[in-house]
Design a protein around this motif. Structure first.
Motif, PDB file in Angstrom:
ATOM      1  N   ASP A 167      26.110  20.740  21.969  1.00  9.91           N
ATOM      2  CA  ASP A 167      26.348  21.976  21.227  1.00  9.91           C
ATOM      3  C   ASP A 167      24.989  22.528  20.828  1.00  9.91           C
ATOM      4  N   ASN A 168      24.572  23.607  21.467  1.00  2.97           N
ATOM      5  CA  ASN A 168      23.226  24.142  21.242  1.00  2.97           C
ATOM      6  C   ASN A 168      23.052  24.808  19.884  1.00  2.97           C
ATOM      7  N   SER A 169      24.147  24.942  19.138  1.00  2.00           N
ATOM      8  CA  SER A 169      24.015  25.489  17.779  1.00  2.00           C
ATOM      9  C   SER A 169      23.708  24.402  16.762  1.00  2.00           C
ATOM     10  N   GLU A 170      23.753  23.143  17.185  1.00  2.00           N
ATOM     11  CA  GLU A 170      23.457  22.036  16.281  1.00  2.00           C
ATOM     12  C   GLU A 170      21.943  21.880  16.093  1.00  2.00           C
ATOM     13  N   LYS A 171      21.559  21.517  14.888  1.00  2.00           N
ATOM     14  CA  LYS A 171      20.143  21.362  14.562  1.00  2.00           C
ATOM     15  C   LYS A 171      19.624  20.016  15.066  1.00  2.00           C
ATOM     16  N   VAL A 172      18.402  20.030  15.597  1.00  2.00           N
ATOM     17  CA  VAL A 172      17.745  18.788  15.988  1.00  2.00           C
ATOM     18  C   VAL A 172      16.515  18.561  15.109  1.00  2.00           C
ATOM     19  N   GLN A 173      16.205  17.295  14.918  1.00  2.00           N
ATOM     20  CA  GLN A 173      14.996  16.897  14.215  1.00  2.00           C
ATOM     21  C   GLN A 173      14.112  16.124  15.185  1.00  2.00           C
ATOM     22  N   TRP A 174      12.857  15.908  14.781  1.00  2.00           N
ATOM     23  CA  TRP A 174      11.928  15.268  15.700  1.00  2.00           C
ATOM     24  C   TRP A 174      10.777  14.623  14.959  1.00  2.00           C
ATOM     25  N   GLU A 175      10.069  13.769  15.707  1.00  2.00           N
ATOM     26  CA  GLU A 175       8.835  13.185  15.174  1.00  2.00           C
ATOM     27  C   GLU A 175       7.981  12.700  16.337  1.00  2.00           C
ATOM     28  N   PHE A 176       6.674  12.641  16.094  1.00  2.00           N
ATOM     29  CA  PHE A 176       5.722  12.028  17.023  1.00  2.00           C
ATOM     30  C   PHE A 176       5.318  10.677  16.462  1.00  2.00           C
ATOM     31  N   GLY A 177       5.094   9.709  17.355  1.00  2.00           N
ATOM     32  CA  GLY A 177       4.643   8.418  16.881  1.00  2.00           C
ATOM     33  C   GLY A 177       3.948   7.622  17.967  1.00  2.00           C
ATOM     34  N   THR A 178       3.348   6.519  17.560  1.00  2.00           N
ATOM     35  CA  THR A 178       2.709   5.600  18.501  1.00  2.00           C
ATOM     36  C   THR A 178       3.240   4.195  18.230  1.00  2.00           C
ATOM     37  N   ALA A 179       3.265   3.389  19.263  1.00  2.00           N
ATOM     38  CA  ALA A 179       3.685   1.993  19.150  1.00  2.00           C
ATOM     39  C   ALA A 179       2.967   1.209  20.239  1.00  2.00           C
ATOM     40  N   GLU A 180       2.112   0.282  19.802  1.00  2.00           N
ATOM     41  CA  GLU A 180       1.296  -0.495  20.742  1.00  2.00           C
ATOM     42  C   GLU A 180       0.532   0.463  21.656  1.00  2.00           C
ATOM     43  N   ASN A 181       0.786   0.385  22.966  1.00  2.00           N
ATOM     44  CA  ASN A 181       0.031   1.213  23.915  1.00  2.00           C
ATOM     45  C   ASN A 181       0.757   2.499  24.264  1.00  2.00           C
ATOM     46  N   LEU A 182       1.716   2.895  23.427  1.00  2.00           N
ATOM     47  CA  LEU A 182       2.630   3.970  23.791  1.00  2.00           C
ATOM     48  C   LEU A 182       2.549   5.138  22.820  1.00  2.00           C
ATOM     49  N   TYR A 183       2.659   6.359  23.351  1.00  2.00           N
ATOM     50  CA  TYR A 183       2.927   7.547  22.549  1.00  2.00           C
ATOM     51  C   TYR A 183       4.387   7.920  22.802  1.00  2.00           C
ATOM     52  N   TYR A 184       5.074   8.332  21.748  1.00  2.00           N
ATOM     53  CA  TYR A 184       6.466   8.727  21.956  1.00  2.00           C
ATOM     54  C   TYR A 184       6.789   9.976  21.150  1.00  2.00           C
ATOM     55  N   LEU A 185       7.741  10.741  21.668  1.00  2.00           N
ATOM     56  CA  LEU A 185       8.311  11.898  21.001  1.00  2.00           C
ATOM     57  C   LEU A 185       9.793  11.611  20.814  1.00  2.00           C
ATOM     58  N   LYS A 186      10.204  11.508  19.576  1.00  2.00           N
ATOM     59  CA  LYS A 186      11.587  11.164  19.244  1.00  2.00           C
ATOM     60  C   LYS A 186      12.306  12.416  18.762  1.00  2.00           C
ATOM     61  N   PHE A 187      13.546  12.593  19.203  1.00  2.00           N
ATOM     62  CA  PHE A 187      14.332  13.727  18.719  1.00  2.00           C
ATOM     63  C   PHE A 187      15.800  13.330  18.669  1.00  2.00           C
ATOM     64  N   TRP A 188      16.550  13.981  17.753  1.00  2.00           N
ATOM     65  CA  TRP A 188      17.926  13.579  17.524  1.00  2.00           C
ATOM     66  C   TRP A 188      18.684  14.700  16.816  1.00  2.00           C
ATOM     67  N   ARG A 189      19.991  14.676  16.937  1.00  2.00           N
ATOM     68  CA  ARG A 189      20.833  15.608  16.184  1.00  2.00           C
ATOM     69  C   ARG A 189      20.730  15.314  14.698  1.00  2.00           C
ATOM     70  N   GLU A 190      20.570  16.362  13.923  1.00  2.00           N
ATOM     71  CA  GLU A 190      20.555  16.172  12.471  1.00  2.00           C
ATOM     72  C   GLU A 190      21.908  15.662  11.980  1.00  2.00           C
ATOM     73  N   ASN A 191      22.986  16.263  12.472  1.00  2.00           N
ATOM     74  CA  ASN A 191      24.336  15.823  12.123  1.00  2.00           C
ATOM     75  C   ASN A 191      24.805  14.824  13.174  1.00  2.00           C
ATOM     76  N   GLN A 192      24.778  13.559  12.804  1.00  2.00           N
ATOM     77  CA  GLN A 192      25.177  12.496  13.718  1.00  2.00           C
ATOM     78  C   GLN A 192      26.673  12.217  13.538  1.00  2.00           C
TER      79      GLN A 192
END
Length: 688
Positions: A167-192
């Motif tokens: 549902d493209n009207s649903e809000k998503v949240q996100w964050e950038f982070g690192t873990a060991e040798n990795l960069y990651y971009l995490k995103f998820w529905r605000e309303n789970q």
């Protein structure tokens, strides 16, 4: 003689995207290309209307809805598009696409300076529950100079919030982070919303786009046009993120990485990305009563419930995955060619990811489950007559896996939660396996009783687990008793081909029930129970031959239903006799049908029956597996020809018109269903 000498001869096709070079397709051009296909929710494809040319085309979920996934490459300061439909840079030239069982490998020419190879890699681990439990996929991007000169190269990839919400009207949240040798971009529905879907996409869970740290790595989260223009203009990203969380379609937030590869000349330079999701709980299951209980993702036990451990482990496992899957790719290729030639291998290799892409792994290592989604037809969970055609892939790769599919069905019904005396059709609508305490599922009594008995014996034969048969003997005998009452002359009812409607006295359905009785006879003997089924099965078989065969026809053949001499259909249910090595149905029946099929074949297949010109590829392969060599070759060559020519343009359908090769006019459009496990029917047969 072979109907299609070499499908590869048809494989050179022209792009409709505007790239100047013609792309070569090996072993053929598929209806759609699997990109990231590892579960019902990680199930992205390049659809065939693009000509299977990736530059300029959006990847799509199995439903056909766009999942924003954009790729650019910059060479000597000029940017080009290698994936995705975003406006801006022009496309690279696609030189080729090759698919194996686990990989889709694109090669591109970039301005006659760089060869760019992009491999979409979705591992399948039939012998490794830990690795198979993860819903992640790899993308490898490799660059090398094609003209001998040194060139400055940067590569870019982003994904949109469309992956996290249907549902493209649903809000998503996100964050950038690192873990060991990795960069990651995490995103998820605000309303789970746990165990809920929107347009077939999960409404719960966390998505991760990740890549390994290298000099020249940058990232950015923001509006699609802003982030993409940043790369196109500057060949790098801003290492920044917008702070206003918003709906998927509001200024379309995207999550992007860029790698600066520096000066690229003689040596290949590779960068690896991973994409996927984590879900702590995966299925809501009425295990042994009518109370639903959340089933954890199997991955949780192996990674201590830590998203980061799972994400890092999957990325660091890339080399092992590449080596292991190369062996699996080669095994399937070699076994398929040995069994029935190269045309057979182009079918099996395309079917593996599609089949496993419908499975969700849950439970614990001590009590694992595999839950099946009946993708595209009605989203049922644990549909028995969908597991049945998929069953050969498990028998071939690892029969133990089949138990983890059957267990939920046994547990729910043995609890007393299902009131009917015949076997349940399914357990509900994915991802909620609530069962049918009122007995109001889609009734296929003979179909599902026969299927459950046949699959249970096949599992025990291949694994030696006779205790499993003993543990479930009571309900297996109950289903066999129903077959005694209703299999020889089946009442008006549905079979698995429910789109064709109900029919009484179905010849093919009856033989499934009768073979089920013969299988039950073996189960009784293996478990030291009184065999009350052998004599019935043999008596029923004699009567079935009198009722269901038109001996006056030239050549003779079985009928669709008893007494209808002008009818016929594919007698695919006799495959179970060979799978179980029962030596029950006389070889003359196999040979009779084999000879008959040659007389009624259309352009792409033998019609399922006389009600339509429609064909079912799963049942075509069941029939091929037990046919004479000429007929087997006919089935396989026609299906291989269909793969390369069909206009269906979606993840392989199992239902198509045998004359046009398109979807059946006025019929359902099946897409991406796990019944493609049936393509392994030849490889699942015993080796005696």
């Amino acid at each position: 003689m072979r109907f299609i000498k070499t499908i590869a001869a048809l494989a050179t096709m022209s792009s409709n995207i505007g790239a100047s070079a013609a792309s070569v397709f090996t072993p053929t051009k598929p209806p759609a290309v699997p990109l990231a296909v590892r579960s019902p929710y990680l199930n992205a494809w390049l659809q065939g209307e693009s000509g299977c040319v990736l530059p300029g085309a959006w990847p799509r979920f199995w439903t056909g809805n766009v999942q924003g996934w954009q790729g650019y490459v910059a060479v000597d300061g000029v940017a080009y598009n290698w994936m995705g439909g975003a406006p801006g840079p022009g496309p690279v030239d696609q030189l080729s696409l090759e698919y194996t069982s686990t990989k889709s490998i694109f090669t591109f020419d970039v301005a006659q300076k760089i060869n760019l190879t992009v491999t979409f890699f979705s591992p399948v681990y039939p012998d490794d529950m830990q690795r198979q439990s993860l819903q992640f996929s790899y993308v490898s991007v490799t660059a090398k100079s094609s003209d001998g000169a040194s060139h400055k190269v940067q590569v870019y990839m982003d994904v949109s919030g469309e992956w996290a919400s249907g549902d493209n009207s649903e809000k998503v949240q996100w964050e950038f982070g690192t873990a060991e040798n990795l960069y990651y971009l995490k995103f998820w529905r605000e309303n789970q919303y746990q165990f809920k879907e929107a347009n077939e996409i999960a409404s719960w869970g966390n998505w991760y786009l990740s890549t390994g740290f290298h000099d020249g790595l940058t990232w950015q989260i923001g509006q699609d046009t802003t982030v993409r223009n940043q790369f196109v203009s500057n060949k790098t990203l801003a290492n920044s993120q917008e702070t206003t969380f918003r709906p998927v379609s509001e200024n379309w937030p995207v999550f992007a990485f860029s790698h600066d590869l520096g000066d690229v000349k003689g040596d290949e330079i590779e960068r690896v990305f991973t994409l996927g999701l984590t879900q702590d709980q995966v299925i809501n299951f009425a295990r042994d009563n009518t109370t639903l209980e959340a089933v954890p993702g199997l991955w949780m036990s192996y990674y201590n419930g830590s998203d980061m451990k799972a994400v890092v482990s999957f990325y660091n496992d890339y080399r092992h995955a590449a080596e292991t899957m190369s062996h699996l790719d080669q095994r399937i290729e070699n076994d398929s060619v040995e069994a029935a030639g190269k045309n057979y291998s182009l079918i099996t290799t395309l079917a593996l990811r599609q089949t496993f892409g419908a499975f969700q792994y849950g439970g614990t290592p001590e009590k694992p489950y595999i839950f099946l989604k009946e993708i595209s037809s009605n989203s049922d969970i644990q549909t028995v007559d969908v597991i049945f055609p998929a069953f050969p892939i498990f028998v071939y790769l690892n029969a133990t896996l089949s138990r983890y599919l059957l267990d939920p069905l046994f547990e729910n019904q043995e609890s007393g939660a299902y009131p009917n005396t015949w076997a349940e059709h399914d357990l509900g609508t994915f991802p909620v396996a609530k069962g049918y305490p009122k007995g109001d599922d889609e009734a296929m009594p003979v179909e599902e009783c026969g299927n459950m008995i046949i699959m249970s014996l096949a599992y025990a034969q291949r694994t030696g687990d006779v205790k499993y048969l003993s543990d479930h003997y009571s309900i297996l005998a109950q289903w066999a008793q129903f077959l005694i009452e209703d299999s020889l002359v089946p009442a008006n009812q549905l079979s698995t081909d429910d789109f064709a409607g109900t029919l009484a006295n179905q010849t093919n359905l009856a033989i499934k029930g009768i073979i089920g009785l013969k299988a039950m006879s073996q189960i009784a003997q293996l478990t030291n129970n009184t065999d009350n089924f052998k004599d019935k099965a043999e008596d029923y078989l004699l009567n079935w031959r009198a009722y269901g065969i038109n001996y006056d026809a030239s050549p003779p053949h079985t009928t669709l239903s008893y007494g209808d001499k002008d009818s016929h259909g594919i007698l695919y249910n006799i495959y179970a006799d060979k799978l179980l090595n029962l030596k029950f149905v006389d070889q003359s029946v196999f040979d009779m049908q084999s000879d008959f099929y040659l007389t009624v074949a259309n352009e792409y297949a033998v019609p399922l029956d006389t009600r339509h010109t429609w064909a079912k590829s799963d049942w075509e392969m069941f029939a091929a597996a037990v046919a004479k060599n000429d007929t087997k070759e006919m089935f396989i060559d026609k299906l291989a020809g269909w793969v390369g020519k069909t206009t269906t343009n979606r993840a392989m359908t199992d239902l198509f018109d045998s004359i046009t090769g398109d979807y059946p006019a006025g019929g359902p459009r099946f897409v991406a269903r796990p019944v493609m496990g049936a393509m392994f029917a030849l490889l699942a047969l015993p080796k005696d």
